[in-house]
Design a protein around this motif. Structure first.
Motif, PDB file in Angstrom:
ATOM      1  N   GLY A 178      14.685  49.650   9.021  1.00 11.33           N
ATOM      2  CA  GLY A 178      14.741  48.659   9.706  1.00 11.33           C
ATOM      3  C   GLY A 178      15.312  47.650   9.836  1.00 11.33           C
ATOM      4  N   LEU A 179      14.946  46.851   8.515  1.00 12.29           N
ATOM      5  CA  LEU A 179      14.901  45.370   8.385  1.00 12.29           C
ATOM      6  C   LEU A 179      16.268  45.485   7.828  1.00 12.29           C
ATOM      7  CD1 LEU A 179      12.883  43.186   8.944  1.00 12.29           C
ATOM      8  CD2 LEU A 179      12.646  43.092   5.776  1.00 12.29           C
ATOM      9  N   ILE A 180      16.963  45.536   7.494  1.00 10.00           N
ATOM     10  CA  ILE A 180      17.995  45.934   7.358  1.00 10.00           C
ATOM     11  C   ILE A 180      19.820  46.072   8.066  1.00 10.00           C
ATOM     12  CG2 ILE A 180      19.980  46.471   5.192  1.00 10.00           C
ATOM     13  CD1 ILE A 180      18.504  44.300   4.173  1.00 10.00           C
ATOM     14  N   VAL A 181      19.447  47.847   8.188  1.00 10.24           N
ATOM     15  CA  VAL A 181      20.316  48.536   8.847  1.00 10.24           C
ATOM     16  C   VAL A 181      20.220  47.899  10.568  1.00 10.24           C
ATOM     17  CG1 VAL A 181      22.049  50.908   8.934  1.00 10.24           C
ATOM     18  CG2 VAL A 181      21.054  50.359   6.816  1.00 10.24           C
ATOM     19  N   LEU A 182      19.051  48.032  10.776  1.00  9.94           N
ATOM     20  CA  LEU A 182      19.016  47.835  12.681  1.00  9.94           C
ATOM     21  C   LEU A 182      19.231  46.927  12.474  1.00  9.94           C
ATOM     22  CD1 LEU A 182      16.233  50.902  13.478  1.00  9.94           C
ATOM     23  CD2 LEU A 182      18.386  50.987  14.318  1.00  9.94           C
ATOM     24  N   TYR A 183      18.321  45.896  11.732  1.00 12.82           N
ATOM     25  CA  TYR A 183      18.538  44.313  12.001  1.00 12.82           C
ATOM     26  C   TYR A 183      19.582  43.542  12.287  1.00 12.82           C
ATOM     27  CZ  TYR A 183      17.167  39.635  11.598  1.00 12.82           C
ATOM     28  OH  TYR A 183      17.104  38.447  11.999  1.00 12.82           O
TER      29      TYR A 183
ATOM     30  N   LYS B  34      25.969  40.574  31.035  1.00 10.60           N
ATOM     31  CA  LYS B  34      25.362  40.210  29.202  1.00 10.60           C
ATOM     32  C   LYS B  34      23.806  40.993  29.342  1.00 10.60           C
ATOM     33  CE  LYS B  34      23.829  37.104  26.452  1.00 10.60           C
ATOM     34  NZ  LYS B  34      24.355  35.220  26.049  1.00 10.60           N
ATOM     35  N   LEU B  35      22.999  41.003  30.560  1.00  8.51           N
ATOM     36  CA  LEU B  35      21.893  41.522  30.423  1.00  8.51           C
ATOM     37  C   LEU B  35      21.647  43.253  30.427  1.00  8.51           C
ATOM     38  CD1 LEU B  35      18.779  41.220  31.703  1.00  8.51           C
ATOM     39  CD2 LEU B  35      19.067  42.134  33.660  1.00  8.51           C
ATOM     40  N   PRO B  36      22.278  43.871  30.426  1.00  6.49           N
ATOM     41  CA  PRO B  36      22.145  45.222  29.806  1.00  6.49           C
ATOM     42  C   PRO B  36      22.666  45.155  28.065  1.00  6.49           C
ATOM     43  CG  PRO B  36      23.642  45.632  31.499  1.00  6.49           C
ATOM     44  CD  PRO B  36      23.380  43.955  31.012  1.00  6.49           C
ATOM     45  N   TRP B  37      22.990  43.974  27.549  1.00  8.61           N
ATOM     46  CA  TRP B  37      23.376  43.759  26.590  1.00  8.61           C
ATOM     47  C   TRP B  37      22.661  43.422  25.440  1.00  8.61           C
ATOM     48  CZ3 TRP B  37      26.878  47.111  24.252  1.00  8.61           C
ATOM     49  CH2 TRP B  37      27.748  47.729  24.890  1.00  8.61           C
ATOM     50  N   LYS B  38      21.873  42.225  26.418  1.00 10.02           N
ATOM     51  CA  LYS B  38      20.772  41.332  25.331  1.00 10.02           C
ATOM     52  C   LYS B  38      19.679  43.015  25.449  1.00 10.02           C
ATOM     53  CE  LYS B  38      20.372  36.758  27.748  1.00 10.02           C
ATOM     54  NZ  LYS B  38      20.546  36.259  26.018  1.00 10.02           N
ATOM     55  N   LEU B  39      19.286  43.553  26.752  1.00 12.95           N
ATOM     56  CA  LEU B  39      18.489  44.538  26.485  1.00 12.95           C
ATOM     57  C   LEU B  39      18.423  45.477  25.145  1.00 12.95           C
ATOM     58  CD1 LEU B  39      16.949  45.139  30.517  1.00 12.95           C
ATOM     59  CD2 LEU B  39      16.187  43.801  28.956  1.00 12.95           C
TER      60      LEU B  39
ATOM     61  N   SER C 116      15.779  45.709  22.376  1.00 13.06           N
ATOM     62  CA  SER C 116      15.365  47.214  22.184  1.00 13.06           C
ATOM     63  C   SER C 116      15.606  47.201  20.640  1.00 13.06           C
ATOM     64  CB  SER C 116      16.255  48.582  22.974  1.00 13.06           C
ATOM     65  OG  SER C 116      15.659  47.694  24.623  1.00 13.06           O
ATOM     66  N   LEU C 117      16.771  47.417  19.822  1.00 11.01           N
ATOM     67  CA  LEU C 117      16.945  47.659  18.481  1.00 11.01           C
ATOM     68  C   LEU C 117      16.449  46.727  17.687  1.00 11.01           C
ATOM     69  CD1 LEU C 117      20.971  48.008  18.119  1.00 11.01           C
ATOM     70  CD2 LEU C 117      19.238  49.427  17.717  1.00 11.01           C
TER      71      LEU C 117
ATOM     72  N   ASN D 224      23.168  45.828  12.295  1.00 12.75           N
ATOM     73  CA  ASN D 224      23.358  46.249  13.577  1.00 12.75           C
ATOM     74  C   ASN D 224      22.704  45.595  14.740  1.00 12.75           C
ATOM     75  OD1 ASN D 224      25.974  47.982  12.910  1.00 12.75           O
ATOM     76  ND2 ASN D 224      23.807  48.778  11.573  1.00 12.75           N
ATOM     77  N   GLY D 225      21.907  45.043  15.686  1.00 10.78           N
ATOM     78  CA  GLY D 225      21.532  44.370  16.124  1.00 10.78           C
ATOM     79  C   GLY D 225      22.164  43.201  16.472  1.00 10.78           C
ATOM     80  N   ALA D 226      22.418  42.517  15.208  1.00 13.37           N
ATOM     81  CA  ALA D 226      22.575  40.539  15.531  1.00 13.37           C
ATOM     82  C   ALA D 226      23.788  40.473  15.401  1.00 13.37           C
ATOM     83  CB  ALA D 226      22.703  40.439  13.535  1.00 13.37           C
ATOM     84  N   VAL D 227      25.055  41.350  15.162  1.00 15.79           N
ATOM     85  CA  VAL D 227      26.306  41.898  15.599  1.00 15.79           C
ATOM     86  C   VAL D 227      26.402  42.576  16.827  1.00 15.79           C
ATOM     87  CG1 VAL D 227      26.702  41.395  12.843  1.00 15.79           C
ATOM     88  CG2 VAL D 227      27.015  43.526  14.175  1.00 15.79           C
ATOM     89  N   LEU D 228      25.203  42.724  17.640  1.00 21.80           N
ATOM     90  CA  LEU D 228      25.808  43.820  18.859  1.00 21.80           C
ATOM     91  C   LEU D 228      26.902  42.506  19.826  1.00 21.80           C
ATOM     92  CD1 LEU D 228      25.340  46.212  21.013  1.00 21.80           C
ATOM     93  CD2 LEU D 228      23.394  44.713  21.479  1.00 21.80           C
ATOM     94  N   TYR D 229      25.814  41.237  20.238  1.00 18.61           N
ATOM     95  CA  TYR D 229      26.806  40.652  21.019  1.00 18.61           C
ATOM     96  C   TYR D 229      28.400  40.066  19.840  1.00 18.61           C
ATOM     97  CZ  TYR D 229      22.583  39.199  23.291  1.00 18.61           C
ATOM     98  OH  TYR D 229      21.799  39.749  24.254  1.00 18.61           O
ATOM     99  N   ARG D 230      29.154  40.615  19.496  1.00 16.79           N
ATOM    100  CA  ARG D 230      30.516  39.677  18.916  1.00 16.79           C
ATOM    101  C   ARG D 230      30.978  40.929  18.895  1.00 16.79           C
ATOM    102  NH1 ARG D 230      27.289  36.455  18.007  1.00 16.79           N
ATOM    103  NH2 ARG D 230      27.490  34.881  16.181  1.00 16.79           N
ATOM    104  N   VAL D 231      30.965  42.384  19.571  1.00 17.11           N
ATOM    105  CA  VAL D 231      31.683  43.633  20.165  1.00 17.11           C
ATOM    106  C   VAL D 231      32.343  43.203  21.356  1.00 17.11           C
ATOM    107  CG1 VAL D 231      31.896  45.548  20.362  1.00 17.11           C
ATOM    108  CG2 VAL D 231      30.467  45.243  19.283  1.00 17.11           C
TER     109      VAL D 231
END
Length: 299
Positions: free
Chosen positions: A110-115, A132-137, A141-142, A117-124
């Motif tokens: 939770g605190l490392i892997v999911l966190y 942008k709204l679905p990616w915000k959600l 959620s992640l 991957n959720g942090a770099v989501l906007y960079r893809v």
């Protein structure tokens, strides 16, 4: 020789012209290399090629880092599960040592892997130019799932300590871990209120954005420090007797390798987050009823 003959000899001989183009050469105007429309197109293509190549290299290098991030994250989850199932006798939720084994698994996942991957989501780059709204959600959620797993990991260790009459919050590892989780909870709550609620003004989002980004990276650093210090603390507790930590048994090698993977994963995530060329470009607002969320700047 009379006078007329001498004048004819002195008069320069002019070249004969079979056509107008021979006498008035205009080939420099029709040559593609000298200013025609085709030459301009060639020049534009020549000027754009370096930028296109640079952009392509940037995208390729991002995806290399992103695939490396995914692989390292998967390796971290697999290794922490194998460590606690093979060397620490599996999992349970009955106050025994097996309940404690949920703590490292949930915190790393939770605190490392999911966190991360959720942090770099906007960079893809595949998310660029889209609503942008679905990616915000998805980002929220992640992060919420990551926070829930982290809280469950804390519940596992507190419940185990209480069942075994072990004091809580006495080590540096526990201080760093609880600080990371509390900051994470505050970060998620403030981010959800500031970036998802339609009533939040755009000026507030612009003010929160750099703080949100900075705290995001800081929480990841806190989490990495908590995890690697927890691995080291656990090995000191369980490796004794015939197989002390100093003798470098297989469990110590495996757990230390897990710590190296966690650090490598964190460095790749921080590399992605710190590269300004990989930030999501600004996109115009789209036709939607939730326009206030989409009109804010990209993160």
């Amino acid at each position: 020789m009379n006078k007329d003959d001498r004048q004819q000899q002195i008069q320069p001989v002019l070249p004969t012209c079979s056509s107008t183009s021979d006498c008035f050469p205009l080939t420099h105007l029709t040559n593609p290399e000298c200013g025609s429309e085709n030459s301009k197109k060639h020049e534009v293509r020549a000027n754009n090629n370096p930028a296109d190549l640079f952009r392509m290299r940037s995208v390729v290098s991002f995806y290399i880092c992103y695939v490396l991030c995914l692989c390292l994250g998967l390796a971290c989850v697999v290794c922490v599960c194998v460590w606690n199932s093979h060397w620490r006798q599996g999992f349970a939720w009955d106050g025994s040592n097996q309940q404690f084994n949920w703590h490292p698994v949930l915190m790393v996942t939770g605190l490392i892997v999911l966190y991360g991957n959720g942090a770099v989501l906007y960079r893809v780059p595949l998310t660029w130019g889209q609503n942008k709204l679905p990616w915000k959600l998805l980002h929220a959620s992640l992060m919420l799932l990551s926070l829930i797993l982290s809280i469950l990991g804390l519940c596992a260790v507190f419940d185990f300590h209480n069942a075994k009459s072990i004091p809580n919050m006495y080590s540096l590892h526990s201080w760093i871990g609880i600080a990371a989780t509390v900051l994470f909870a505050l970060q998620w709550a403030v981010g959800a209120a500031g970036f998802l609620l339609p009533c939040s003004p755009v000026s507030l989002r612009k003010l929160l954005k750099p703080v949100h980004v900075w705290f995001g990276g800081s929480i990841l650093v806190f989490s990495i420090a908590a995890c690697i210090s927890g691995i080291n603390e656990k090995l000191f507790f369980v490796l004794s007797g015939n197989q002390p930590y100093s003798s470098f048994p297989p469990e110590a090698i495996f757990a230390n390798s897990l710590g190296v993977l966690i650090v490598a994963f964190g460095l790749v995530v921080l590399k992605i987050l710190s590269n300004h060329k990989w930030q999501r470009p600004d996109s115009p607002p789209e036709e939607t009823g939730y326009t206030q969320v989409i009109q804010d700047e990209s993160e």
